[in-house]
Design a protein around this motif. Sequence first.
Motif, short mmCIF file in Angstrom:
data_model
loop_
_atom_site.label_atom_id
_atom_site.label_comp_id
_atom_site.label_asym_id
_atom_site.label_seq_id
_atom_site.Cartn_x
_atom_site.Cartn_y
_atom_site.Cartn_z
N PHE A 4 -20.72 18.43 -47.37
CA PHE A 4 -19.73 17.35 -47.25
C PHE A 4 -18.98 17.53 -45.93
CE2 PHE A 4 -16.08 14.81 -49.00
CZ PHE A 4 -16.79 13.78 -49.57
N PHE A 5 -18.71 16.42 -45.25
CA PHE A 5 -18.10 16.48 -43.91
C PHE A 5 -16.93 15.50 -43.87
CE2 PHE A 5 -17.43 15.19 -39.60
CZ PHE A 5 -17.86 16.22 -38.78
N VAL A 6 -15.76 15.99 -43.50
CA VAL A 6 -14.61 15.09 -43.37
C VAL A 6 -13.99 15.25 -41.99
CG1 VAL A 6 -12.34 14.39 -44.25
CG2 VAL A 6 -14.16 15.02 -45.85
N GLY A 7 -13.92 14.13 -41.27
CA GLY A 7 -13.32 14.14 -39.94
C GLY A 7 -12.02 13.33 -39.95
N GLY A 8 -11.04 13.82 -39.21
CA GLY A 8 -9.79 13.08 -39.04
C GLY A 8 -9.72 12.59 -37.61
N ASN A 9 -9.79 11.26 -37.44
CA ASN A 9 -9.73 10.68 -36.10
C ASN A 9 -8.29 10.23 -35.86
OD1 ASN A 9 -9.96 9.24 -33.76
ND2 ASN A 9 -11.35 7.67 -34.59
N TRP A 10 -7.58 11.01 -35.07
CA TRP A 10 -6.15 10.73 -34.86
C TRP A 10 -5.93 9.57 -33.88
CZ3 TRP A 10 -3.96 16.46 -34.30
CH2 TRP A 10 -4.18 17.13 -35.51
N LYS A 11 -7.01 9.12 -33.23
CA LYS A 11 -6.91 8.00 -32.27
C LYS A 11 -5.81 8.28 -31.24
CE LYS A 11 -9.02 5.09 -35.76
NZ LYS A 11 -9.20 3.77 -36.36
N CYS A 12 -5.14 7.23 -30.76
CA CYS A 12 -4.12 7.42 -29.72
C CYS A 12 -2.75 7.53 -30.38
CB CYS A 12 -4.19 6.25 -28.73
SG CYS A 12 -3.09 6.42 -27.32
N ASN A 13 -2.62 8.54 -31.26
CA ASN A 13 -1.37 8.72 -32.00
C ASN A 13 -0.84 10.13 -31.79
OD1 ASN A 13 -1.06 6.22 -33.69
ND2 ASN A 13 -3.12 6.85 -34.32
N GLY A 14 0.46 10.29 -31.90
CA GLY A 14 1.08 11.61 -31.95
C GLY A 14 1.86 11.96 -30.71
N THR A 15 2.71 12.97 -30.90
CA THR A 15 3.50 13.56 -29.81
C THR A 15 3.35 15.06 -29.99
OG1 THR A 15 5.46 13.76 -31.21
CG2 THR A 15 5.24 11.71 -29.95
N SER A 20 2.44 19.16 -33.75
CA SER A 20 2.76 20.53 -34.16
C SER A 20 3.04 20.58 -35.67
CB SER A 20 3.97 20.98 -33.33
OG SER A 20 4.58 22.06 -33.94
N LYS A 21 3.76 19.57 -36.16
CA LYS A 21 4.08 19.51 -37.59
C LYS A 21 2.81 19.27 -38.42
CE LYS A 21 7.37 17.04 -40.59
NZ LYS A 21 6.62 15.91 -41.20
N LEU A 26 -1.48 21.23 -42.03
CA LEU A 26 -2.92 21.45 -42.29
C LEU A 26 -3.20 22.93 -42.49
CD1 LEU A 26 -4.56 19.00 -39.70
CD2 LEU A 26 -4.55 18.76 -42.19
N ASN A 27 -2.54 23.77 -41.73
CA ASN A 27 -2.73 25.22 -41.88
C ASN A 27 -2.30 25.69 -43.27
OD1 ASN A 27 -3.76 25.63 -39.31
ND2 ASN A 27 -1.76 26.11 -38.39
N ALA A 28 -1.29 25.02 -43.82
CA ALA A 28 -0.76 25.42 -45.13
C ALA A 28 -1.53 24.79 -46.30
CB ALA A 28 0.72 25.04 -45.21
N ALA A 29 -2.35 23.78 -46.01
CA ALA A 29 -3.03 23.05 -47.09
C ALA A 29 -4.17 23.86 -47.68
CB ALA A 29 -3.57 21.72 -46.54
N THR A 30 -4.46 23.60 -48.94
CA THR A 30 -5.62 24.23 -49.58
C THR A 30 -6.80 23.27 -49.47
OG1 THR A 30 -4.12 25.27 -51.14
CG2 THR A 30 -6.46 25.23 -51.74
N LEU A 31 -7.83 23.71 -48.76
CA LEU A 31 -9.01 22.87 -48.54
C LEU A 31 -10.22 23.51 -49.21
CD1 LEU A 31 -8.52 22.10 -44.72
CD2 LEU A 31 -7.73 20.74 -46.68
N GLU A 32 -10.99 22.70 -49.91
CA GLU A 32 -12.24 23.19 -50.52
C GLU A 32 -13.08 23.86 -49.43
OE1 GLU A 32 -13.48 23.10 -53.61
OE2 GLU A 32 -11.78 22.04 -54.51
N THR A 33 -13.69 24.97 -49.80
CA THR A 33 -14.44 25.71 -48.78
C THR A 33 -15.80 25.07 -48.47
OG1 THR A 33 -15.25 27.15 -50.52
CG2 THR A 33 -13.38 27.94 -49.22
N ASN A 51 -5.11 25.89 -30.24
CA ASN A 51 -4.35 27.14 -30.23
C ASN A 51 -3.46 27.32 -31.45
OD1 ASN A 51 -5.45 27.99 -27.82
ND2 ASN A 51 -3.95 26.86 -26.59
N SER A 52 -3.22 26.24 -32.19
CA SER A 52 -2.32 26.40 -33.33
C SER A 52 -3.01 26.32 -34.69
CB SER A 52 -1.15 25.42 -33.24
OG SER A 52 -1.61 24.12 -33.04
N LEU A 53 -4.25 25.82 -34.74
CA LEU A 53 -4.98 25.82 -36.02
C LEU A 53 -5.31 27.27 -36.38
CD1 LEU A 53 -7.52 22.87 -35.64
CD2 LEU A 53 -5.77 23.06 -37.43
N THR A 54 -5.04 27.64 -37.62
CA THR A 54 -5.30 29.04 -38.01
C THR A 54 -6.51 29.17 -38.93
OG1 THR A 54 -3.76 28.76 -39.85
CG2 THR A 54 -2.89 29.75 -37.83
#
Length: 247
Positions: A4-15, A20-21, A26-33, A51-54
């Motif tokens: 199973f493959f899930v992609g998040g396309n953030w497009k032209c969004n964010g600061t 950072s938030k 996402l780092n704190a979320a529980t994701l199926e392995t 650099n911030s994804l753990t």
Amino acid sequence: SGKFFVGGNWKCNGTKDSISKLVSELNAATLETDVDVVVAPPFIYIDQVKNSLTGRIEVSAQNVWIGKGGAYTGEISAEQLVDIGVQWVILGHSERRHIIGEDDEFIGKKAAYALSQNVKLIACIGELLEEREAGKTFDVCFKQMKAFADSISNWADVVIAYEPVWAIGTGKVATPEQAQEVHAAVRDWLKTNVSPEVASSTRIIYGGSVNAANCAELAKKEDIDGFLVGGASLKAPDFATIVNSVT
Ligand code: 13P
């Protein structure tokens, strides 16, 4: 078929701050392995995200230049993606086809060059509303598939994303039956035009108004191997729910 493959396309969004938030959440979320998870930030935030994804979430670009870098103002090359550790690129997205005006030939060049540099593809296809209403959905999707297939030799590095244009950002998700019908047809196209092995091993994911509430029904369908998520990927709890809809 396939993981199973899930992609998040953030497009032209964010600061810097909102991204950072989002990454912290996402780092704190529980994701199926048993799911491949990829996020695609805007170019200028990719390094920050890397650099911030753990965890084990991989990073995708939303675009790439057609060939080797050089005097191409405003472009980013596949070599540069590799240099900062980006493993994936989204190509053929409807917003680039229909707003920016990229055609199959241009997209095919990008696909061939990215793969030659070992950047993997999320290859997007999908029909406009008027094409669906004119009964041309399969013709349009197969033509877009052929342009990709002519540029692809290593299918292990490719995920196909079916994203009907009328469902993107509209809140009008395809029904599980509508999505399944096209996914099955695309898989059949791969069987006839590439090989039975590629048809059964290639992930075909769905995109277009996927959210935390509608993902489970879609994920049950035999030929839906994951999702490409726009708006809902900007909210970590919703994105985690979609990742965890793996059946
Ligand atoms: P939405 O999920 O916002 O409809 O966007 C889908 C998409 O285009 C993903 O690439």
